[in-house]
Scaffold this motif. Structure first.
Motif, PDB file in Angstrom:
ATOM      1  N   ASP A 115       0.805  -1.222   0.000  1.00  0.00           N
ATOM      2  CA  ASP A 115       0.000   0.000   0.000  1.00  0.00           C
ATOM      3  C   ASP A 115       0.839   1.273   0.000  1.00  0.00           C
ATOM      4  N   TRP A 116       2.153   1.172  -0.151  1.00  0.00           N
ATOM      5  CA  TRP A 116       2.945   2.353  -0.469  1.00  0.00           C
ATOM      6  C   TRP A 116       2.567   2.885  -1.846  1.00  0.00           C
ATOM      7  N   ALA A 117       1.878   2.058  -2.644  1.00  0.00           N
ATOM      8  CA  ALA A 117       1.400   2.537  -3.950  1.00  0.00           C
ATOM      9  C   ALA A 117       0.404   3.688  -3.779  1.00  0.00           C
ATOM     10  N   GLN A 118      -0.264   3.734  -2.623  1.00  0.00           N
ATOM     11  CA  GLN A 118      -1.262   4.803  -2.411  1.00  0.00           C
ATOM     12  C   GLN A 118      -0.616   6.182  -2.423  1.00  0.00           C
ATOM     13  N   GLY A 119       0.657   6.214  -2.002  1.00  0.00           N
ATOM     14  CA  GLY A 119       1.375   7.494  -2.013  1.00  0.00           C
ATOM     15  C   GLY A 119       1.490   8.037  -3.426  1.00  0.00           C
ATOM     16  N   GLU A 120       1.620   7.122  -4.395  1.00  0.00           N
ATOM     17  CA  GLU A 120       1.733   7.537  -5.804  1.00  0.00           C
ATOM     18  C   GLU A 120       0.380   8.019  -6.328  1.00  0.00           C
ATOM     19  N   PHE A 121      -0.690   7.287  -5.986  1.00  0.00           N
ATOM     20  CA  PHE A 121      -2.020   7.719  -6.421  1.00  0.00           C
ATOM     21  C   PHE A 121      -2.320   9.107  -5.842  1.00  0.00           C
ATOM     22  N   ALA A 122      -1.877   9.319  -4.573  1.00  0.00           N
ATOM     23  CA  ALA A 122      -2.145  10.614  -3.910  1.00  0.00           C
ATOM     24  C   ALA A 122      -1.412  11.741  -4.623  1.00  0.00           C
ATOM     25  N   VAL A 123      -0.114  11.512  -4.920  1.00  0.00           N
ATOM     26  CA  VAL A 123       0.679  12.549  -5.607  1.00  0.00           C
ATOM     27  C   VAL A 123       0.081  12.836  -6.983  1.00  0.00           C
ATOM     28  N   ALA A 124      -0.534  11.806  -7.599  1.00  0.00           N
ATOM     29  CA  ALA A 124      -1.147  11.994  -8.934  1.00  0.00           C
ATOM     30  C   ALA A 124      -2.546  12.600  -8.819  1.00  0.00           C
ATOM     31  N   GLY A 125      -2.979  12.888  -7.582  1.00  0.00           N
ATOM     32  CA  GLY A 125      -4.282  13.522  -7.384  1.00  0.00           C
ATOM     33  C   GLY A 125      -5.456  12.595  -7.645  1.00  0.00           C
ATOM     34  N   MET A 126      -5.230  11.273  -7.508  1.00  0.00           N
ATOM     35  CA  MET A 126      -6.302  10.310  -7.793  1.00  0.00           C
ATOM     36  C   MET A 126      -7.075   9.969  -6.524  1.00  0.00           C
ATOM     37  N   THR A 127      -8.370   9.675  -6.686  1.00  0.00           N
ATOM     38  CA  THR A 127      -9.246   9.396  -5.550  1.00  0.00           C
ATOM     39  C   THR A 127      -9.618   7.920  -5.509  1.00  0.00           C
ATOM     40  N   ALA A 128      -9.385   7.307  -4.346  1.00  0.00           N
ATOM     41  CA  ALA A 128      -9.743   5.891  -4.179  1.00  0.00           C
ATOM     42  C   ALA A 128     -11.253   5.741  -4.340  1.00  0.00           C
ATOM     43  N   GLY A 129     -11.640   4.694  -5.055  1.00  0.00           N
ATOM     44  CA  GLY A 129     -13.068   4.436  -5.263  1.00  0.00           C
ATOM     45  C   GLY A 129     -13.572   5.101  -6.526  1.00  0.00           C
ATOM     46  N   GLU A 130     -13.016   6.271  -6.865  1.00  0.00           N
ATOM     47  CA  GLU A 130     -13.435   6.962  -8.094  1.00  0.00           C
ATOM     48  C   GLU A 130     -12.475   6.649  -9.237  1.00  0.00           C
ATOM     49  N   ASP A 131     -11.171   6.913  -8.997  1.00  0.00           N
ATOM     50  CA  ASP A 131     -10.179   6.736 -10.076  1.00  0.00           C
ATOM     51  C   ASP A 131      -9.541   5.356 -10.032  1.00  0.00           C
ATOM     52  N   TYR A 132      -9.429   4.800  -8.824  1.00  0.00           N
ATOM     53  CA  TYR A 132      -8.818   3.470  -8.692  1.00  0.00           C
ATOM     54  C   TYR A 132      -9.553   2.661  -7.636  1.00  0.00           C
ATOM     55  N   THR A 133      -9.429   1.350  -7.788  1.00  0.00           N
ATOM     56  CA  THR A 133     -10.082   0.422  -6.857  1.00  0.00           C
ATOM     57  C   THR A 133      -9.006  -0.418  -6.180  1.00  0.00           C
ATOM     58  N   CYS A 134      -9.180  -0.695  -4.905  1.00  0.00           N
ATOM     59  CA  CYS A 134      -8.192  -1.516  -4.191  1.00  0.00           C
ATOM     60  C   CYS A 134      -8.885  -2.787  -3.697  1.00  0.00           C
ATOM     61  N   LEU A 135      -8.262  -3.917  -3.934  1.00  0.00           N
ATOM     62  CA  LEU A 135      -8.800  -5.202  -3.461  1.00  0.00           C
ATOM     63  C   LEU A 135      -7.826  -5.803  -2.449  1.00  0.00           C
ATOM     64  N   PRO A 136      -8.157  -5.777  -1.151  1.00  0.00           N
ATOM     65  CA  PRO A 136      -7.274  -6.421  -0.168  1.00  0.00           C
ATOM     66  C   PRO A 136      -7.274  -7.937  -0.387  1.00  0.00           C
ATOM     67  N   GLY A 137      -6.087  -8.536  -0.362  1.00  0.00           N
ATOM     68  CA  GLY A 137      -6.020  -9.979  -0.569  1.00  0.00           C
ATOM     69  C   GLY A 137      -6.554 -10.379  -1.933  1.00  0.00           C
ATOM     70  N   LEU A 138      -6.332  -9.506  -2.914  1.00  0.00           N
ATOM     71  CA  LEU A 138      -6.768  -9.692  -4.309  1.00  0.00           C
ATOM     72  C   LEU A 138      -8.288  -9.796  -4.407  1.00  0.00           C
ATOM     73  N   GLY A 139      -8.994  -9.543  -3.292  1.00  0.00           N
ATOM     74  CA  GLY A 139     -10.444  -9.699  -3.275  1.00  0.00           C
ATOM     75  C   GLY A 139     -10.841 -11.123  -2.914  1.00  0.00           C
ATOM     76  N   ASN A 140      -9.852 -12.015  -2.797  1.00  0.00           N
ATOM     77  CA  ASN A 140     -10.157 -13.424  -2.494  1.00  0.00           C
ATOM     78  C   ASN A 140     -10.118 -13.703  -0.993  1.00  0.00           C
ATOM     79  N   THR A 141      -9.083 -13.158  -0.315  1.00  0.00           N
ATOM     80  CA  THR A 141      -8.929 -13.390   1.135  1.00  0.00           C
ATOM     81  C   THR A 141      -8.600 -12.048   1.776  1.00  0.00           C
ATOM     82  N   ALA A 142      -9.614 -11.351   2.271  1.00  0.00           N
ATOM     83  CA  ALA A 142      -9.383  -9.983   2.779  1.00  0.00           C
ATOM     84  C   ALA A 142      -8.528 -10.060   4.035  1.00  0.00           C
ATOM     85  N   VAL A 143      -7.288  -9.602   3.897  1.00  0.00           N
ATOM     86  CA  VAL A 143      -6.347  -9.698   5.019  1.00  0.00           C
ATOM     87  C   VAL A 143      -5.348  -8.559   4.913  1.00  0.00           C
ATOM     88  N   LEU A 144      -4.774  -8.194   6.042  1.00  0.00           N
ATOM     89  CA  LEU A 144      -3.737  -7.155   6.080  1.00  0.00           C
ATOM     90  C   LEU A 144      -2.471  -7.804   6.634  1.00  0.00           C
TER      91      LEU A 144
END
Ligand code: GAL
Length: 409
Positions: free
Chosen positions: A264-293
């Motif tokens: 999730d250090w990738a979020q820093g790049e989306f932020a610098v690019a001015g992108m909004t989670a949910g609108e411009d990009y979607t994040c799937l924890p555990g690839l959407g298969n196994t929600a885990v941190l």
């Protein structure tokens, strides 16, 4: 940024006479847009709240390039004042050699045992009951980042799990979009494999292999399924030729790639690019298969110098990194979660919220850096990048991987 008077009272811990101004060289590998924006918050905090000066020692190319440079400086007798590692087993040899400063007095004075959450982060800094690092964030590898625009261009729904991601790939190819963004450094391919193992083999099998070093589970059908998916990933990454992780993230940001398996250090790049989670990009924890941190992340270590003035400054910096204000400023920019539960980030988006929910719900796994030695990780990285860049068979890579696990300590 004014810090709490409690923190400034830290000079009492290090002795007012020793709190002389020190130029502190700090080595790290944070050179992408988001990483640089985040580490600047640490530099600002040191410069604005102490008499010391942050001398930035950024090393490009990622941790696999930076760590050997740091170690050679320390072993060579010309150490920086502080350096960033991932917390866990990476530093165990330096600690055993007596080269790193014992921070236990700072940890006790600052109450880290009560502050740091989850406690495993402080455990990852502790050897034989002594604390040797200041944990500064929680980073989880367990994410698939998707470009909403790429799927709109391809005329298909944004995937909600790995199987849908693979199924949508032909439509992306039709639209001239590379399904999977993957950089050329081995840690990126190996990291993606680890995420796929948890998502597709499950937490139990992953722990059996990484924690219990059970090579028979690594040889088993659950992992055969993972390696077959990893072979699919190898095909889906064809078409994008970049080296650094943030260049691959940038392909997702630009919509020239559909998705990237990355921490999730990738979020820093989306932020610098001015992108909004949910609108411009979607994040799937555990690839959407196994929600885990997974509770990986970064920590700062402080080489022993024998100079009481430098030691005093090192202890001031260690305490500063965990202060509430600095934790909010740094993690808000870094895309990571804070190491303390009593602060609120300024930029909390859908993805960070999801991460915090997983953390609160105990859907948490240790990061591989806590369970595996750097030697085992390097062997795995080398094998996975060989597989990813050849036509090596699933049977072959699985057996070689099982042998690495068999010999891991
Ligand atoms: C990780 C580190 C992150 C991030 C990433 C890419 O090891 O924990 O902070 O920067 O490397 O450089």
């Amino acid at each position: 940024m004014k810090l709490t008077t409690k923190l400034l009272g830290l000079t009492a811990l290090v002795g007012a006479t020793q709190a002389q101004a020190v130029e502190m060289e700090v080595m790290h590998w944070w050179t992408s847009g988001g990483e640089a924006a985040a580490v600047a918050k640490f530099a600002e905090a040191l410069n604005n709240n102490t008499e010391h000066t942050w001398v930035d020692g950024a090393i490009a190319g990622g941790g696999d390039v930076a760590r050997p440079v740091m170690v050679s400086r320390i072993i060579g007798g010309d150490p920086p004042a502080a350096f960033q590692f991932n917390h866990g087993r990476q530093a165990e040899e330096l600690i055993e050699a007596g080269l790193l400063l014992d921070l236990t007095d700072v940890a006790e004075a600052e109450g880290w045992e009560d502050i740091v959450n989850p406690p495993s982060l402080l455990d990852a800094c502790t050897v034989d009951g002594r604390v040797y690092c200041a944990p500064v964030n929680i980073h989880s590898w367990q994410w698939l980042w998707l470009s909403n625009d790429a799927y709109e261009q391809a005329g298909v729904e944004v995937p909600t799990n790995w199987e849908e991601f693979v199924a949508a790939a032909p439509a992306l190819r039709e639209a001239g979009i590379t399904p999977l963004a993957m950089g050329g450094q081995s840690w990126q391919q190996s990291g993606a494999f680890g995420v796929m193992a948890i998502a597709l083999a499950g937490e139990e099998a992953w722990l059996a292999v990484n924690q219990d070093k059970d090579a028979e589970v690594a040889r088993g059908e659950d992992y055969t399924r993972v390696f077959q998916a990893f072979a699919d990933a190898r095909d889906l990454a064809d078409g994008l030729d970049v080296q650094d992780w943030n260049q691959a993230t940038n392909a997702v940001i630009e919509g020239t790639a559909g998705g990237q398996i990355m921490g999730d250090w990738a979020q820093g790049e989306f932020a610098v690019a001015g992108m909004t989670a949910g609108e411009d990009y979607t994040c799937l924890p555990g690839l959407g298969n196994t929600a885990v941190l997974s509770t990986g992340g970064d920590a700062f270590y402080f080489p022993v110098t024998g100079d009481p003035e430098i030691e005093a400054a090192q202890k001031e910096l260690a305490a500063l990194l965990l202060s509430p204000e600095v934790q909010v400023a740094f993690n808000s920019a870094k895309g990571s979660l804070p190491i303390r539960g009593d602060v609120d980030l300024t930029t909390v988006n859908d993805c960070t919220t999801r991460g915090l929910e997983l953390l609160a719900g105990d859907n948490v796994l240790p990061d591989g850096n806590l369970l595996l030695t750097q030697d085992t990780i390097t062997q795995t990285n080398d094998l996975m990048t060989e597989f990813f860049n050849s036509d090596m068979s699933v049977e072959d890579v699985q057996e070689q991987y099982a042998q690495i696990i068999e010999n891991a300590n």
